[in-house]
Design a protein around this motif. Structure first.
Motif, PDB file in Angstrom:
ATOM      1  N   TRP A 148       0.930  -1.265  -0.080  1.00 52.70           N
ATOM      2  CA  TRP A 148      -0.033  -0.021  -0.056  1.00 52.70           C
ATOM      3  C   TRP A 148       0.909   1.339  -0.106  1.00 52.70           C
ATOM      4  N   PHE A 149       0.372   2.329  -0.570  1.00 52.04           N
ATOM      5  CA  PHE A 149       1.035   3.459  -0.674  1.00 52.04           C
ATOM      6  C   PHE A 149       0.152   4.748  -0.678  1.00 52.04           C
ATOM      7  N   ASN A 150       0.637   5.886  -0.489  1.00 51.06           N
ATOM      8  CA  ASN A 150      -0.287   7.037  -0.847  1.00 51.06           C
ATOM      9  C   ASN A 150       0.170   7.805  -1.830  1.00 51.06           C
ATOM     10  N   VAL A 151      -0.656   8.713  -2.592  1.00 42.44           N
ATOM     11  CA  VAL A 151      -0.134   9.573  -3.805  1.00 42.44           C
ATOM     12  C   VAL A 151      -1.241  10.685  -3.876  1.00 42.44           C
ATOM     13  N   TRP A 152      -1.036  11.700  -4.361  1.00 43.86           N
ATOM     14  CA  TRP A 152      -1.711  12.917  -4.598  1.00 43.86           C
ATOM     15  C   TRP A 152      -2.097  13.000  -6.058  1.00 43.86           C
ATOM     16  N   ARG A 153      -3.553  12.823  -6.293  1.00 48.22           N
ATOM     17  CA  ARG A 153      -3.851  12.902  -7.545  1.00 48.22           C
ATOM     18  C   ARG A 153      -5.021  14.009  -7.859  1.00 48.22           C
ATOM     19  N   ASN A 154      -5.034  14.560  -9.040  1.00 45.24           N
ATOM     20  CA  ASN A 154      -5.939  15.615  -9.112  1.00 45.24           C
ATOM     21  C   ASN A 154      -7.126  15.025  -9.846  1.00 45.24           C
ATOM     22  N   THR A 155      -8.400  15.275  -9.388  1.00 50.14           N
ATOM     23  CA  THR A 155      -9.582  14.492  -9.621  1.00 50.14           C
ATOM     24  C   THR A 155     -10.375  15.362 -11.041  1.00 50.14           C
ATOM     25  N   ILE A 156      -9.726  16.430 -11.382  1.00 49.32           N
ATOM     26  CA  ILE A 156     -10.106  17.175 -12.430  1.00 49.32           C
ATOM     27  C   ILE A 156      -9.578  16.594 -13.771  1.00 49.32           C
ATOM     28  N   ASN A 157      -8.103  16.261 -13.742  1.00 46.54           N
ATOM     29  CA  ASN A 157      -7.706  15.894 -14.874  1.00 46.54           C
ATOM     30  C   ASN A 157      -6.922  14.571 -14.717  1.00 46.54           C
ATOM     31  N   HIS A 158      -6.929  13.932 -13.649  1.00 42.46           N
ATOM     32  CA  HIS A 158      -6.163  12.602 -13.448  1.00 42.46           C
ATOM     33  C   HIS A 158      -4.768  12.821 -13.472  1.00 42.46           C
ATOM     34  N   GLU A 159      -4.131  14.007 -13.392  1.00 40.25           N
ATOM     35  CA  GLU A 159      -2.640  14.189 -13.048  1.00 40.25           C
ATOM     36  C   GLU A 159      -2.295  13.843 -11.857  1.00 40.25           C
ATOM     37  N   PHE A 160      -1.059  13.088 -11.759  1.00 39.20           N
ATOM     38  CA  PHE A 160      -0.370  12.434 -10.382  1.00 39.20           C
ATOM     39  C   PHE A 160       0.255  13.668  -9.660  1.00 39.20           C
ATOM     40  N   GLY A 161       0.475  13.673  -8.707  1.00 38.06           N
ATOM     41  CA  GLY A 161       1.864  14.451  -7.936  1.00 38.06           C
ATOM     42  C   GLY A 161       2.463  13.371  -7.225  1.00 38.06           C
ATOM     43  N   PRO A 162       3.219  13.640  -5.991  1.00 37.71           N
ATOM     44  CA  PRO A 162       4.152  12.729  -5.706  1.00 37.71           C
ATOM     45  C   PRO A 162       3.468  11.693  -4.983  1.00 37.71           C
ATOM     46  N   SER A 163       4.038  10.467  -4.950  1.00 36.34           N
ATOM     47  CA  SER A 163       3.552   9.401  -4.166  1.00 36.34           C
ATOM     48  C   SER A 163       4.390   9.038  -3.029  1.00 36.34           C
ATOM     49  N   TYR A 164       3.907   8.715  -1.914  1.00 35.44           N
ATOM     50  CA  TYR A 164       4.937   8.338  -0.691  1.00 35.44           C
ATOM     51  C   TYR A 164       4.398   7.327   0.012  1.00 35.44           C
ATOM     52  N   LYS A 165       5.337   6.598   0.659  1.00 36.25           N
ATOM     53  CA  LYS A 165       5.232   5.472   1.439  1.00 36.25           C
ATOM     54  C   LYS A 165       4.216   5.948   2.870  1.00 36.25           C
ATOM     55  N   PRO A 166       3.591   5.007   3.270  1.00 37.18           N
ATOM     56  CA  PRO A 166       2.744   5.105   4.585  1.00 37.18           C
ATOM     57  C   PRO A 166       3.773   5.345   5.752  1.00 37.18           C
ATOM     58  N   PHE A 167       3.310   6.192   6.722  1.00 36.42           N
ATOM     59  CA  PHE A 167       4.087   6.622   7.943  1.00 36.42           C
ATOM     60  C   PHE A 167       5.138   7.227   7.386  1.00 36.42           C
ATOM     61  N   THR A 168       5.352   7.956   6.242  1.00 35.87           N
ATOM     62  CA  THR A 168       6.305   8.968   5.988  1.00 35.87           C
ATOM     63  C   THR A 168       5.707  10.221   5.856  1.00 35.87           C
ATOM     64  N   GLN A 169       6.535  11.274   5.985  1.00 35.04           N
ATOM     65  CA  GLN A 169       5.938  12.832   5.787  1.00 35.04           C
ATOM     66  C   GLN A 169       5.174  12.870   4.495  1.00 35.04           C
ATOM     67  N   GLN A 170       3.925  13.496   4.819  1.00 31.21           N
ATOM     68  CA  GLN A 170       3.197  13.642   3.514  1.00 31.21           C
ATOM     69  C   GLN A 170       3.653  15.015   2.876  1.00 31.21           C
ATOM     70  N   PRO A 171       3.965  14.672   1.538  1.00 34.48           N
ATOM     71  CA  PRO A 171       4.595  15.901   0.473  1.00 34.48           C
ATOM     72  C   PRO A 171       3.262  16.793   0.670  1.00 34.48           C
ATOM     73  N   LYS A 172       3.703  18.317   0.459  1.00 25.66           N
ATOM     74  CA  LYS A 172       2.632  19.329   0.307  1.00 25.66           C
ATOM     75  C   LYS A 172       1.737  19.059  -0.950  1.00 25.66           C
ATOM     76  N   SER A 173       0.551  19.560  -0.921  1.00 23.99           N
ATOM     77  CA  SER A 173      -0.398  19.273  -2.224  1.00 23.99           C
ATOM     78  C   SER A 173       0.279  20.109  -3.114  1.00 23.99           C
ATOM     79  N   PRO A 174       0.209  19.542  -4.423  1.00 25.98           N
ATOM     80  CA  PRO A 174       0.816  20.079  -5.449  1.00 25.98           C
ATOM     81  C   PRO A 174      -0.146  21.448  -5.904  1.00 25.98           C
ATOM     82  N   ALA A 175      -1.226  21.672  -5.430  1.00 26.14           N
ATOM     83  CA  ALA A 175      -2.071  22.860  -5.722  1.00 26.14           C
ATOM     84  C   ALA A 175      -1.211  24.078  -5.318  1.00 26.14           C
TER      85      ALA A 175
END
Lengths: 413, 93
Positions: free
Chosen positions: B66-93
């Motif tokens: 399992w992992f986490n990732v930023w994704r834009n629901t308007i155009n399906h663009e991906f931002g950074p992905s990151y492993k669980p229990f690690t620092q969440q990267p800032k929202s690309p917005a």
């Protein structure tokens, strides 16, 4: 049993040259504003005027009339759901369909060609039979078909036992069928406009005017509009609107795709659905095969999905209907559906006074268009939930009185 | 088809993954004392943003993690992905 004679393709009549005022600008205030000029919003406005005499109504729409899911669905109409609450609202809707064209004076190509739902495994047979008996309890027409009877109604179905998903039986609702969705929207729009309703396109809601917990109007891209009451009928964008008004809704917006073939000779004169293989198919009046897929797995507002979902669905369709292997895929598209945790709609009051919600129709809202508009209009007019809408209140997620239609809906709705 | 950036394996086709909805929804503390409203919020309410969303995926036909990732629901663009229990990267917005 459905009409067994093969249907012929039909030519659609010309449109009348006037349906509603296309460039309508908003007045300063209305008694009721409906957000969303899809089928449910237009039907709500129509029944507000017709049943409740409330005609100082605007339907505002961020895009164009019926440009969302109303113009993107697979037009299936049925009422053979599992639970009593569902039988109540969906069968009321079907009864309204049966007189709708005459009532609004507009052709909608409503065709009661029957809806068949296939069962492909022992557990599938049991759950479909449970559904069939539940329908009888609720006086919803329902017939159980053997594979041979399936073949009799729809000769193109492959009922051999050695396929991946063999047909082991089916439920059949003879009163179910299809209608032409865009004509339904135009019919409701014309009938509502004739009664004095303003239909305002290209008018996006950007916020609400809420004073002491009471809605006073909406802020839009065409300026502020005051209203005594506001109804949100915005399907996939309901969460966005609810957040603007300061509350949460248990909805997730997902892409749902559909597709058509080119025009073909008539080979299928009923509607066939299969939850297990993720296919539902009918043949439209002009001859194109119309098929729906399952939802894509992720949240989206993009009105498109992945092609692998279409591919998966077509693989199953070609096995069930070998004749489809010769057909071509003409066009695919996606809509954004708002799905509630129990696959049932959310209708009624909200935490904001005089702000009403009608949402969560998910993958199966088209069939409910008349019934949804009817109960929403009554709810807004009376300021309290209509009897048929009452079980669908937002607070059922707190009380736990869920109306779990995932079983009856499958993926296909 | 989405091209999903697995933080362990790199970008792979969507068909290798299963969706896990919104990320960072923690099991409530003091669960014995929650009201029905609070339970409803935890069980049924998920944000449904139009725009950037932090969500979970599992690489079920790959590393099975399992992992986490930023994704834009308007155009399906991906931002950074990151492993669980690690620092969440800032929202690309």
């Amino acid at each position: 049993m459905a009409n067994m004679t093969r249907r012929r393709t039909v030519e659609l009549p010309d449109h009348p040259d006037f349906l509603w005022v296309a460039e309508q600008k908003p007045k300063k205030s209305y008694d009721v504003i409906i957000i969303g000029a899809g089928g449910h919003g237009l039907a709500t406005a129509y029944y507000l005027a017709k049943n409740h005499g409330i005609t100082n109504v605007a339907v505002i729409e961020k895009g164009w009339l019926a440009g969302g899911n109303m113009g993107r669905n697979t037009t299936i109409i049925r009422s053979n759901y599992l639970w009593d609450e569902s039988a109540g609202i969906y069968d009321h809707s079907l009864k309204l369909w049966e007189n709708l064209e005459e009532e609004v004076g507009y052709e909608m190509f409503f065709s009661q060609r029957g809806v068949m739902t296939l069962a492909h495994s022992v557990s599938d047979v049991r759950s479909k039979q449970r559904n069939f008996y539940a329908n009888h309890v609720n006086a919803v027409d329902s017939v159980w078909l053997t594979p041979e009877e399936v073949k009799e109604i729809a000769p193109i179905v492959n009922i051999s036992e050695d396929i991946r998903y063999p047909v082991m039986g089916a439920t059949f609702q003879p009163r179910g069928g299809i209608a032409k969705h865009d004509w339904v929207a135009w019919g409701y729009a014309k009938a509502a406009a004739d009664l004095g309703v303003d239909i305002i396109q290209n008018c996006e809601v950007t916020g609400f005017d809420i004073v002491n917990g009471k809605v006073k109007g909406v802020k839009t891209t065409q300026g502020d509009i005051a209203a005594n009451k506001v109804g949100m009928v915005a399907a996939g964008h309901t969460s966005v609107l609810a957040n603007m008004a300061g509350f949460d809704v248990p909805l997730q917006s997902r892409p749902l795709q559909a597709l058509v073939s080119p025009l073909l000779e008539q080979v299928l004169d009923t509607v066939i659905m299969s939850g297990a293989v993720h296919v539902y198919v009918s043949q439209a009046h002009k001859g194109e095969l119309v098929m729906g897929a399952g939802t894509d797995s992720y949240n989206s507002y993009a009105q498109r999905g992945g092609f692998h979902v279409i591919e998966h669905q077509l693989a199953a369709a070609c096995e069930l209907f070998p004749i489809f292997e010769r057909a071509h895929l003409l066009r695919t598209w996606g809509g954004i559906v708002d799905i509630a945790p129990d696959a049932s709609p959310i209708i009624g009051l909200t935490p904001v006074e005089n702000l009403y919600i009608n949402s969560g129709w998910g993958t199966g809202g088209f069939k409910a268009t008349p019934g949804s508009g009817w109960v929403m209009a009554a709810t807004i007019a009376n300021g309290e939930p209509d009897a048929l809408a009452k079980p669908y209140a937002l607070d059922r997620f707190i009380s736990g009185h869920l109306i779990d239609e995932h079983g009856a809906a499958g993926v296909a709705h | 088809m989405l091209h999903i950036p697995c933080p362990y394996c790199g970008p792979r086709d969507e068909t290798e993954f299963h969706y896990g909805s919104e990320a960072h929804v923690a099991y409530p503390e003091n669960s014995a004392n929650l009201t029905d409203e609070e339970w409803a919020k935890f069980v049924f309410i998920r944000s449904n943003p139009k725009g950037w969303m932090a969500e979970r995926w599992v690489h079920s036909a790959g590393c099975r993690r399992w992992f986490n990732v930023w994704r834009n629901t308007i155009n399906h663009e991906f931002g950074p992905s990151y492993k669980p229990f690690t620092q969440q990267p800032k929202s690309p917005a």
